[in-house]
Write a protein that holds these residues in place. Structure first.
Motif, PDB file in Angstrom:
ATOM      1  N   ASP A   1      14.634  -0.598   6.801  1.00 26.56           N
ATOM      2  CA  ASP A   1      15.961  -1.065   6.406  1.00 26.56           C
ATOM      3  C   ASP A   1      16.618  -1.869   7.521  1.00 26.56           C
ATOM      4  OD1 ASP A   1      15.503   0.323   4.075  1.00 26.56           O
ATOM      5  OD2 ASP A   1      16.733   2.059   4.640  1.00 26.56           O
ATOM      6  N   GLY A   2      16.517  -1.374   8.739  1.00 26.55           N
ATOM      7  CA  GLY A   2      17.120  -2.070   9.866  1.00 26.55           C
ATOM      8  C   GLY A   2      16.481  -3.423  10.112  1.00 26.55           C
ATOM      9  N   THR A   3      15.160  -3.475  10.054  1.00 30.32           N
ATOM     10  CA  THR A   3      14.461  -4.736  10.276  1.00 30.32           C
ATOM     11  C   THR A   3      14.785  -5.730   9.172  1.00 30.32           C
ATOM     12  OG1 THR A   3      12.684  -3.580  11.460  1.00 30.32           O
ATOM     13  CG2 THR A   3      12.186  -5.785  10.606  1.00 30.32           C
ATOM     14  N   ALA A   4      14.903  -5.260   7.936  1.00 33.56           N
ATOM     15  CA  ALA A   4      15.274  -6.140   6.830  1.00 33.56           C
ATOM     16  C   ALA A   4      16.652  -6.768   7.083  1.00 33.56           C
ATOM     17  CB  ALA A   4      15.277  -5.370   5.514  1.00 33.56           C
ATOM     18  N   ASN A   5      17.576  -5.977   7.624  1.00 30.33           N
ATOM     19  CA  ASN A   5      18.896  -6.514   7.957  1.00 30.33           C
ATOM     20  C   ASN A   5      18.804  -7.598   9.028  1.00 30.33           C
ATOM     21  OD1 ASN A   5      20.226  -4.867   6.140  1.00 30.33           O
ATOM     22  ND2 ASN A   5      20.846  -3.346   7.667  1.00 30.33           N
ATOM     23  N   VAL A   6      17.991  -7.346  10.041  1.00 28.45           N
ATOM     24  CA  VAL A   6      17.834  -8.321  11.121  1.00 28.45           C
ATOM     25  C   VAL A   6      17.230  -9.616  10.584  1.00 28.45           C
ATOM     26  CG1 VAL A   6      16.702  -8.818  13.316  1.00 28.45           C
ATOM     27  CG2 VAL A   6      17.651  -6.543  12.900  1.00 28.45           C
ATOM     28  N   MET A   7      16.198  -9.497   9.735  1.00 22.54           N
ATOM     29  CA  MET A   7      15.578 -10.689   9.163  1.00 22.54           C
ATOM     30  C   MET A   7      16.593 -11.494   8.345  1.00 22.54           C
ATOM     31  SD  MET A   7      12.352 -10.325  10.208  1.00 22.54           S
ATOM     32  CE  MET A   7      13.080  -9.524  11.672  1.00 22.54           C
ATOM     33  N   GLU A   8      17.408 -10.801   7.567  1.00 19.63           N
ATOM     34  CA  GLU A   8      18.407 -11.475   6.738  1.00 19.63           C
ATOM     35  C   GLU A   8      19.420 -12.220   7.604  1.00 19.63           C
ATOM     36  OE1 GLU A   8      21.979 -10.321   3.563  1.00 19.63           O
ATOM     37  OE2 GLU A   8      20.289  -8.938   3.853  1.00 19.63           O
ATOM     38  N   ALA A   9      19.886 -11.552   8.662  1.00 20.21           N
ATOM     39  CA  ALA A   9      20.866 -12.183   9.548  1.00 20.21           C
ATOM     40  C   ALA A   9      20.262 -13.369  10.285  1.00 20.21           C
ATOM     41  CB  ALA A   9      21.398 -11.153  10.547  1.00 20.21           C
ATOM     42  N   MET A  10      19.006 -13.264  10.693  1.00 18.31           N
ATOM     43  CA  MET A  10      18.334 -14.379  11.359  1.00 18.31           C
ATOM     44  C   MET A  10      18.277 -15.601  10.458  1.00 18.31           C
ATOM     45  SD  MET A  10      15.141 -12.586  13.387  1.00 18.31           S
ATOM     46  CE  MET A  10      14.527 -14.186  13.956  1.00 18.31           C
TER      47      MET A  10
END
Length: 281
Positions: A140-149
């Motif tokens: 979940d956290g990595t998905a958030n980072v990818m989205e923000a990137m």
């Protein structure tokens, strides 16, 4: 300080070795030095107070970069043992360091990192026991980072997972495979799903799968292993992660290299709870 320069040498049919001149590694015959590096200014580090992530923070600052870090408790960020030497355990403070308290599974907290500065590259080095952070924190956290990137147009990311994740199961030593199927089953489900998110992101990623992690001083020797992996200092893992961001023609973009300094000769796992006394990985 001179930025790490990535040096690629074919040392054996089963491994490629990286030796950084910053770390004092020697250069042998047939070595091909990278010809270009990105002019990085600001690197985001998620999980910034963890043992490997703090190495990334410390080394990036030493290289002259700025760092924006996200962690649940910024006060836990200390100078790491491996690269820090006699300064180990002191508060890591630097005018080029911005620390944000937050939860990587909270999109608003992740956005704070990208709003704090124009981010040029990202290190994701998350950790923690599943009983403390949940069964899907990594994914979940990595998905958030990818989205923000993607929202900010940031392209380059290095993500630390583990030997044994994805298609590297057979590269893990036998007893570690047992742990993967028992005590560590939940976290490896999360790691595998995390890797899938990264691969599907469309970003310029490098998924870094280190062998047995130690908190020793950096060796400057990083072997990309095709067979069973041995141990590696967290400081060397950090160097590899930063090179993945700062070296324009880094050869493992879009790949999932397994790395160790000792190629298949041992497995020395320094568990974070023992090394640091908490649940950070």
């Amino acid at each position: 300080m001179v930025r790490f320069t990535l040096i690629l040498a074919l040392v054996a049919s089963s491994a490629h070795a990286f030796q950084s001149p910053f770390m004092g590694g020697s250069v042998g015959a047939g070595v091909q030095q990278s010809t270009s590096a990105l002019c990085m200014k600001t690197i985001a580090v998620f999980g910034a107070s963890g043992l490997t992530a703090s190495e990334c923070v410390y080394q990036a600052l030493a290289n002259g970069d700025s760092v924006v870090g996200l962690t649940r408790t910024p006060a836990n960020l200390k100078i790491p043992k491996g690269s820090g030497g006699s300064k180990e355990g002191q508060a890591l403070e630097n005018p080029n360091l911005t620390m944000i308290a937050g939860d990587v599974t909270n999109m608003a907290d992740v956005n704070k990192v990208f709003d704090a500065a124009a981010i040029d590259g990202v290190v994701v080095a998350l950790g923690g026991k599943t009983k403390d952070v949940g069964d899907t924190m990594l994914t979940d956290g990595t998905a958030n980072v990818m989205e923000a990137m993607k929202a900010k147009g940031v392209k380059r990311v290095s993500v630390v997972t583990s030997i044994g994740a994805g298609d590297s199961e057979n590269q893990a030593p036998f007893f570690f495979k047992i742990l993967m199927m028992t005590a560590m089953k939940k976290i490896f489900v999360d790691k595998n799903n995390q890797e899938a998110v990264v691969k599907a992101s469309g970003l310029e990623y490098c998924i870094v799968r280190p062998g047995g992690l130690t908190v020793e001083a950096p060796t400057g020797i990083i072997n990309v292993i095709e067979g069973e992996a041995g141990s590696i200092a967290r400081a060397d893992v950090a160097q590899f992660c930063l090179d993945a961001l700062t070296v324009d023609d880094f050869p493992y973009i879009g790949k999932t290299p397994c790395i160790s300094s000792v190629g298949g000769t041992g497995w020395v796992k320094d568990r974070s709870s023992k090394a640091r006394g908490d649940g950070e990985m």
